[in-house]
Design a protein around this motif. Sequence first.
Motif, PDB file in Angstrom:
ATOM      1  N   TRP A  93       0.874  -1.178   0.000  1.00 39.29           N
ATOM      2  CA  TRP A  93       0.000   0.000   0.000  1.00 39.29           C
ATOM      3  C   TRP A  93       0.906   1.221   0.000  1.00 39.29           C
ATOM      4  O   TRP A  93       1.907   1.273   0.720  1.00 39.29           O
ATOM      5  N   LEU A  94       0.578   2.226  -0.783  1.00 40.20           N
ATOM      6  CA  LEU A  94       1.350   3.460  -0.864  1.00 40.20           C
ATOM      7  C   LEU A  94       0.560   4.573  -0.194  1.00 40.20           C
ATOM      8  O   LEU A  94      -0.622   4.740  -0.473  1.00 40.20           O
ATOM      9  N   TYR A  95       1.237   5.309   0.693  1.00 35.67           N
ATOM     10  CA  TYR A  95       0.568   6.422   1.363  1.00 35.67           C
ATOM     11  C   TYR A  95       1.437   7.670   1.279  1.00 35.67           C
ATOM     12  O   TYR A  95       2.601   7.671   1.698  1.00 35.67           O
ATOM     13  N   ALA A  96       0.875   8.734   0.737  1.00 37.36           N
ATOM     14  CA  ALA A  96       1.607   9.993   0.562  1.00 37.36           C
ATOM     15  C   ALA A  96       0.856  11.139   1.225  1.00 37.36           C
ATOM     16  O   ALA A  96      -0.368  11.162   1.234  1.00 37.36           O
ATOM     17  N   ARG A  97       1.640  12.084   1.752  1.00 37.15           N
ATOM     18  CA  ARG A  97       1.020  13.277   2.336  1.00 37.15           C
ATOM     19  C   ARG A  97       2.029  14.402   2.429  1.00 37.15           C
ATOM     20  O   ARG A  97       3.091  14.265   3.032  1.00 37.15           O
ATOM     21  N   ASP A 118       3.914   9.016  -6.859  1.00 31.53           N
ATOM     22  CA  ASP A 118       4.585   8.457  -8.041  1.00 31.53           C
ATOM     23  C   ASP A 118       5.930   7.851  -7.659  1.00 31.53           C
ATOM     24  O   ASP A 118       6.302   6.771  -8.136  1.00 31.53           O
ATOM     25  N   PHE A 119       6.676   8.544  -6.796  1.00 31.35           N
ATOM     26  CA  PHE A 119       7.970   8.026  -6.363  1.00 31.35           C
ATOM     27  C   PHE A 119       7.802   6.741  -5.541  1.00 31.35           C
ATOM     28  O   PHE A 119       8.556   5.788  -5.707  1.00 31.35           O
ATOM     29  N   LEU A 120       6.799   6.716  -4.670  1.00 34.15           N
ATOM     30  CA  LEU A 120       6.539   5.507  -3.881  1.00 34.15           C
ATOM     31  C   LEU A 120       6.166   4.342  -4.798  1.00 34.15           C
ATOM     32  O   LEU A 120       6.575   3.194  -4.559  1.00 34.15           O
ATOM     33  N   SER A 142      -3.779   9.143  -0.446  1.00 30.59           N
ATOM     34  CA  SER A 142      -3.003  10.335  -0.121  1.00 30.59           C
ATOM     35  C   SER A 142      -3.901  11.338   0.579  1.00 30.59           C
ATOM     36  O   SER A 142      -5.128  11.270   0.482  1.00 30.59           O
ATOM     37  N   ASP A 143      -3.276  12.233   1.291  1.00 33.87           N
ATOM     38  CA  ASP A 143      -3.976  13.313   1.982  1.00 33.87           C
ATOM     39  C   ASP A 143      -3.156  14.574   1.850  1.00 33.87           C
ATOM     40  O   ASP A 143      -1.930  14.526   1.751  1.00 33.87           O
ATOM     41  N   ILE A 144      -3.842  15.724   1.884  1.00 33.42           N
ATOM     42  CA  ILE A 144      -3.122  16.996   1.846  1.00 33.42           C
ATOM     43  C   ILE A 144      -3.436  17.852   3.072  1.00 33.42           C
ATOM     44  O   ILE A 144      -3.020  18.990   3.141  1.00 33.42           O
ATOM     45  N   ILE A 198       3.700  -1.278   3.857  1.00 36.49           N
ATOM     46  CA  ILE A 198       3.274   0.083   3.546  1.00 36.49           C
ATOM     47  C   ILE A 198       4.513   0.880   3.151  1.00 36.49           C
ATOM     48  O   ILE A 198       5.547   0.811   3.822  1.00 36.49           O
ATOM     49  N   TYR A 199       4.381   1.643   2.086  1.00 36.41           N
ATOM     50  CA  TYR A 199       5.440   2.544   1.655  1.00 36.41           C
ATOM     51  C   TYR A 199       5.029   3.979   1.961  1.00 36.41           C
ATOM     52  O   TYR A 199       3.934   4.407   1.594  1.00 36.41           O
ATOM     53  N   ILE A 200       5.924   4.699   2.638  1.00 30.50           N
ATOM     54  CA  ILE A 200       5.747   6.120   2.913  1.00 30.50           C
ATOM     55  C   ILE A 200       7.064   6.805   2.577  1.00 30.50           C
ATOM     56  O   ILE A 200       8.081   6.133   2.400  1.00 30.50           O
ATOM     57  N   SER A 201       7.057   8.117   2.498  1.00 29.05           N
ATOM     58  CA  SER A 201       8.328   8.803   2.246  1.00 29.05           C
ATOM     59  C   SER A 201       9.078   9.055   3.548  1.00 29.05           C
ATOM     60  O   SER A 201      10.295   8.909   3.607  1.00 29.05           O
TER      61      SER A 201
END
Length: 135
Positions: A11-15, A28-30, A46-48, A73-76
């Motif tokens: 699962w990819l999660y970005a914020r 995209d990077f994840l 993702s969330d902003i 899980i992938y996060i930055s």
Amino acid sequence: VKDSSQSLRAWLYARIPYDFVGTQRQLDFLRLRASLDNTEIVGSSSDIHKGILRRPGYRKMMRQVKSGNVDVIYISHVGAISHQDRLLAKFFKQLTVRGVSIKATDESISWHAELYRYGRRVRQFAARKKLPIPW
């Protein structure tokens, strides 16, 4: 227990608060990182916004974790989840119980956990339950 011939379900999660374009680039990077690790991407969110109550992407991810549909899980960075020790400890304990691991692309989670109290709390919890630490 997953068969070793099966790829991990990711699962990819970005914020990035208040930055839609930056959050999408992070996602995209994840996606690239997960594909390089030969994982099967089963979803992303993702969330902003700041604040756990204003983050439907986080809740969507946790529903999938609780349903057993995610292995990693992938996060930055850890800050994508939270900056509060209490919330980080709760998050990592949930991953520990469900056998979900986590990877960060921009920092070492184990190094970060050594600097803050949530790391000690999660290690103690995992030791009591005889479970692996998720990072």
